[in-house]
Design a protein around this motif. Structure first.
Motif, PDB file in Angstrom:
ATOM      1  N   ARG A 187       0.882  -1.116  -0.545  1.00 13.13           N
ATOM      2  CA  ARG A 187      -0.025   0.021  -0.225  1.00 13.13           C
ATOM      3  C   ARG A 187       1.040   1.204  -0.552  1.00 13.13           C
ATOM      4  NH1 ARG A 187      -4.856   1.775   4.294  1.00 13.13           N
ATOM      5  NH2 ARG A 187      -5.199   4.124   3.075  1.00 13.13           N
ATOM      6  N   ARG A 188       2.166   1.888   1.135  1.00  8.30           N
ATOM      7  CA  ARG A 188       2.997   2.845   0.989  1.00  8.30           C
ATOM      8  C   ARG A 188       3.384   2.845  -0.557  1.00  8.30           C
ATOM      9  NH1 ARG A 188       5.587   2.012   5.870  1.00  8.30           N
ATOM     10  NH2 ARG A 188       3.320   1.474   6.178  1.00  8.30           N
ATOM     11  N   PHE A 189       3.840   1.881  -1.412  1.00 12.93           N
ATOM     12  CA  PHE A 189       5.334   2.463  -2.193  1.00 12.93           C
ATOM     13  C   PHE A 189       3.506   2.371  -3.331  1.00 12.93           C
ATOM     14  CE2 PHE A 189       8.234  -0.349  -0.469  1.00 12.93           C
ATOM     15  CZ  PHE A 189       9.110   0.707  -0.147  1.00 12.93           C
ATOM     16  N   HIS A 190       2.719   1.966  -3.187  1.00 16.37           N
ATOM     17  CA  HIS A 190       1.344   2.111  -4.716  1.00 16.37           C
ATOM     18  C   HIS A 190       1.269   3.561  -3.530  1.00 16.37           C
ATOM     19  CE1 HIS A 190      -1.718   2.160  -6.966  1.00 16.37           C
ATOM     20  NE2 HIS A 190      -2.506   2.896  -6.496  1.00 16.37           N
ATOM     21  N   ASN A 196       3.637  11.136  -6.342  1.00 13.60           N
ATOM     22  CA  ASN A 196       5.003  11.328  -6.857  1.00 13.60           C
ATOM     23  C   ASN A 196       5.970  11.552  -5.278  1.00 13.60           C
ATOM     24  OD1 ASN A 196       4.827  11.024  -9.853  1.00 13.60           O
ATOM     25  ND2 ASN A 196       3.512  12.371  -9.866  1.00 13.60           N
ATOM     26  N   LEU A 197       5.852  10.897  -4.185  1.00 17.85           N
ATOM     27  CA  LEU A 197       6.336  11.621  -3.104  1.00 17.85           C
ATOM     28  C   LEU A 197       7.955  10.932  -3.720  1.00 17.85           C
ATOM     29  CD1 LEU A 197       4.307  10.067  -0.285  1.00 17.85           C
ATOM     30  CD2 LEU A 197       4.007  12.333  -1.202  1.00 17.85           C
ATOM     31  N   PRO A 198       8.849  11.719  -2.836  1.00 19.08           N
ATOM     32  CA  PRO A 198      10.296  11.586  -2.878  1.00 19.08           C
ATOM     33  C   PRO A 198      11.046  10.259  -2.138  1.00 19.08           C
ATOM     34  CG  PRO A 198      10.019  13.371  -1.263  1.00 19.08           C
ATOM     35  CD  PRO A 198       8.818  12.929  -2.237  1.00 19.08           C
ATOM     36  N   THR A 256       5.392  -2.190  -7.311  1.00 24.43           N
ATOM     37  CA  THR A 256       4.765  -1.267  -7.439  1.00 24.43           C
ATOM     38  C   THR A 256       4.819  -0.247  -8.642  1.00 24.43           C
ATOM     39  OG1 THR A 256       5.777  -0.385  -5.743  1.00 24.43           O
ATOM     40  CG2 THR A 256       4.233  -1.573  -5.273  1.00 24.43           C
ATOM     41  N   GLY A 257       6.407  -0.632  -8.508  1.00 26.56           N
ATOM     42  CA  GLY A 257       6.764   0.342  -9.720  1.00 26.56           C
ATOM     43  C   GLY A 257       7.223   1.790  -9.654  1.00 26.56           C
ATOM     44  N   PHE A 258       7.765   1.856  -7.906  1.00 27.75           N
ATOM     45  CA  PHE A 258       7.938   3.581  -7.852  1.00 27.75           C
ATOM     46  C   PHE A 258       9.287   3.943  -7.172  1.00 27.75           C
ATOM     47  CE2 PHE A 258      10.082   4.982  -3.839  1.00 27.75           C
ATOM     48  CZ  PHE A 258       9.053   6.351  -3.196  1.00 27.75           C
ATOM     49  N   GLU A 259       9.308   4.992  -7.725  1.00 26.21           N
ATOM     50  CA  GLU A 259      11.310   4.548  -8.716  1.00 26.21           C
ATOM     51  C   GLU A 259      11.301   6.195  -7.562  1.00 26.21           C
ATOM     52  OE1 GLU A 259      10.553   6.760 -12.485  1.00 26.21           O
ATOM     53  OE2 GLU A 259      10.270   5.079 -13.095  1.00 26.21           O
ATOM     54  N   GLY A 260      10.837   6.136  -6.415  1.00 27.59           N
ATOM     55  CA  GLY A 260      12.021   6.685  -5.559  1.00 27.59           C
ATOM     56  C   GLY A 260      13.063   6.340  -4.519  1.00 27.59           C
ATOM     57  N   GLY A 261      12.992   6.830  -3.199  1.00 28.17           N
ATOM     58  CA  GLY A 261      13.906   5.819  -2.425  1.00 28.17           C
ATOM     59  C   GLY A 261      13.080   5.676  -1.466  1.00 28.17           C
ATOM     60  N   ILE A 262      14.028   4.696  -0.283  1.00 28.99           N
ATOM     61  CA  ILE A 262      14.196   4.199   1.102  1.00 28.99           C
ATOM     62  C   ILE A 262      14.330   4.755   2.327  1.00 28.99           C
ATOM     63  CG2 ILE A 262      12.089   2.208  -0.294  1.00 28.99           C
ATOM     64  CD1 ILE A 262      14.539   0.410   0.896  1.00 28.99           C
ATOM     65  N   THR A 263      14.166   5.011   3.206  1.00 24.59           N
ATOM     66  CA  THR A 263      14.577   4.877   4.586  1.00 24.59           C
ATOM     67  C   THR A 263      13.941   4.220   5.185  1.00 24.59           C
ATOM     68  OG1 THR A 263      12.847   7.192   5.249  1.00 24.59           O
ATOM     69  CG2 THR A 263      14.793   7.942   3.580  1.00 24.59           C
ATOM     70  N   PHE A 264      14.629   4.352   6.859  1.00 23.20           N
ATOM     71  CA  PHE A 264      13.860   3.889   7.888  1.00 23.20           C
ATOM     72  C   PHE A 264      13.621   4.628   8.449  1.00 23.20           C
ATOM     73  CE2 PHE A 264      16.618   1.360   5.195  1.00 23.20           C
ATOM     74  CZ  PHE A 264      16.484   0.159   4.720  1.00 23.20           C
ATOM     75  N   ASP A 265      12.577   3.744   9.553  1.00 22.75           N
ATOM     76  CA  ASP A 265      11.892   4.830  11.195  1.00 22.75           C
ATOM     77  C   ASP A 265      12.591   3.996  12.457  1.00 22.75           C
ATOM     78  OD1 ASP A 265      10.475   5.807  12.999  1.00 22.75           O
ATOM     79  OD2 ASP A 265       8.898   5.824  12.502  1.00 22.75           O
ATOM     80  N   THR A 266      13.660   4.205  12.894  1.00 24.19           N
ATOM     81  CA  THR A 266      13.921   3.540  13.989  1.00 24.19           C
ATOM     82  C   THR A 266      13.398   3.501  15.173  1.00 24.19           C
ATOM     83  OG1 THR A 266      16.274   4.571  14.079  1.00 24.19           O
ATOM     84  CG2 THR A 266      16.335   3.191  12.771  1.00 24.19           C
ATOM     85  N   THR A 267      12.453   4.554  15.168  1.00 26.10           N
ATOM     86  CA  THR A 267      11.296   4.122  15.930  1.00 26.10           C
ATOM     87  C   THR A 267      11.001   3.506  16.142  1.00 26.10           C
ATOM     88  OG1 THR A 267       9.681   6.105  15.174  1.00 26.10           O
ATOM     89  CG2 THR A 267      11.905   7.351  16.468  1.00 26.10           C
ATOM     90  N   LYS A 268      10.257   2.962  15.314  1.00 29.19           N
ATOM     91  CA  LYS A 268       9.323   1.614  15.111  1.00 29.19           C
ATOM     92  C   LYS A 268      10.112   0.466  16.019  1.00 29.19           C
ATOM     93  CE  LYS A 268       5.284   3.115  13.622  1.00 29.19           C
ATOM     94  NZ  LYS A 268       5.277   4.580  14.135  1.00 29.19           N
TER      95      LYS A 268
END
Ligand SMILES: NC(=O)C1=CN([C@@H]2O[C@H](COP(=O)(O)OP(=O)(O)OC[C@H]3O[C@@H](n4cnc5c(N)ncnc54)[C@H](OP(=O)(O)O)[C@@H]3O)[C@@H](O)[C@H]2O)C=CC1
Ligand SMILES: C[C@H]1O[C@H](OP(=O)(O)OP(=O)(O)OC[C@H]2O[C@@H](n3cnc4c(=O)[nH]c(N)nc43)[C@H](O)[C@@H]2O)[C@@H](O)[C@@H](O)C1=O
Length: 311
Positions: A187-190, A196-198, A256-268
């Motif tokens: 869902r989040r990547f879609h 068009n999120l970064p 999903t075809g998302f072309e941006g980056g990924i980051t990690f939320d280490t508070t989770k």
């Protein structure tokens, strides 16, 4: 199970219950008993007693439970313990009272100790402390295994327990906070692609490893074991292969075809560092999964699009 047997699938609208229902229909079974949670609250002792006395099913697949991902388990700790104990106590006890021929109880890989050696063999049960985020759920599931065994020992009931690994598939829960990792990432990547999120945020460090099985494969295994397995204890159901959450995220990004980056939320929370099933017992029983992860994610993604986006 003969083709006219009366089969109760508890939780038939859920991801697993609906997959078991499809599998049995494909195998030619027609005599199903089903109730939604609106029709019968399985936590209610009297409602479950009345239902079993009325319907007297021959076979029971117990796939109704309070289910969710790491944050849901950690947030609704009382509900995960109470609801699951109530549901399984009522269903298992009334299955005994009403002469059910065979019952399958679905547990989960989280019953194993947090730091158990990998891969997880069935006899590692109760050998160490549990993962704190899902301890209430795991305690309920362990009680379910022990209840099936105790009813076998004392009353001769043919009640079996299977422990699926992390699952995904058709009819999954895509809630942004309460779901498991795979539907959450689909869902989040879609949504990130559509908007068009970064970047997409992944919970935790990305380093935990998990094993994933497509729910239709699980249903095949449940059907197989319902016919061929009649022992106490538990049997793992998985693929025997795992992947890090970071690599899983990259796979979902590509599908999903998302072309941006990924980051990690280490508070989770990361949860258990690794949960890989030893599937030797299952393979020795004669069953192996068919749907590989990449194919399964593509199937789940198209189900998500059909149900929530193109509907
Ligand atoms: N999803 C996963 O990754 C894993 C799941 N499992 C196990 O597999 C089983 C099925 O899980 P899954 O299909 O994913 O879960 P879902 O949330 O998709 O389905 C759960 C089902 O349980 C029913 N249910 C819940 N509470 C009640 C209640 N009080 N009374 C009656 N019915 C109720 C719901 O019925 P309704 O739709 O009518 O409301 C729903 O259909 C569970 O035992 C779970 O622990 C094990 C390992 C991993
Ligand atoms: C099946 C199993 O499911 C639960 O345990 P879990 O294996 O930890 O399940 P999970 O799918 O929620 O997370 C797997 C990993 O993935 C990471 N992660 C990243 N990003 C997201 C994310 O967006 N959502 C979720 N949920 N997790 C994320 C997350 O931080 C974790 O490291 C049990 O409580 C118990 O219910 C149980 O038996």
């Amino acid at each position: 199970m003969d083709k006219n047997a009366k089969i109760y699938i508890a939780g038939h609208r859920g991801m697993v219950g609906s997959a078991i229902h499809r599998k049995l229909q494909n195998e030619g079974f027609t005599n199903f008993v089903t109730r939604t949670s609106d029709q019968i609250d399985l936590r209610d002792q009297q409602q479950v007693k009345d239902f079993f006395e009325l319907e007297k099913p021959d076979y029971v697949f117990l796939a109704a439970a309070k289910v969710g991902g790491i944050v849901a388990n950690n947030t609704y700790r009382a509900e995960f313990l109470y609801d699951n104990l109530q549901i399984q106590n009522n269903v298992i006890h009334n299955a005994y009272l009403n002469g059910v021929k065979k019952l399958m109880f679905l547990g989960s890989s989280c019953i194993y100790p947090k730091l158990a050696p990998q891969p997880l063999k069935e006899d590692y049960l109760l050998t160490g402390p549990l993962e704190p985020t899902n301890e209430p759920y795991a305690i309920a599931k362990i009680a379910g295994i022990k209840m099936c065994d105790a009813y076998r020992d004392q009353y001769g009931c043919n009640f079996i327990s299977v422990m699926p690994t992390n699952l995904y598939g058709y009819n999954d829960n895509y809630h942004p906070q309460n779901s498991h990792v795979l539907p959450a990432l689909i869902r989040r990547f879609h949504e990130a692609k559509e908007q068009n999120l970064p970047e997409v945020v992944i919970w935790g460090s990305g380093s935990p490893k998990r094993e994933f099985l497509f729910a239709d494969d699980l249903a095949e295994a449940c059907f197989y074991l319902m016919q061929n397995y009649n022992e106490p204890g538990l049997v793992n159901i998985g693929t025997g292969e795992d992947i890090s959450i970071k690599d899983l995220a990259l796979l979902v990004k590509n599908i999903t075809g998302f072309e941006g980056g990924i980051t990690f939320d280490t508070t989770k929370p990361d949860g258990t560092p690794r949960k890989l099933m030893d599937v030797t017992k299952l393979h020795n029983q004669g069953w192996k999964h068919k749907i590989e992860l990449e194919e399964g994610i593509a199937l789940a993604y198209s189900d998500f699009l059909n149900k929530y986006i193109n509907a």
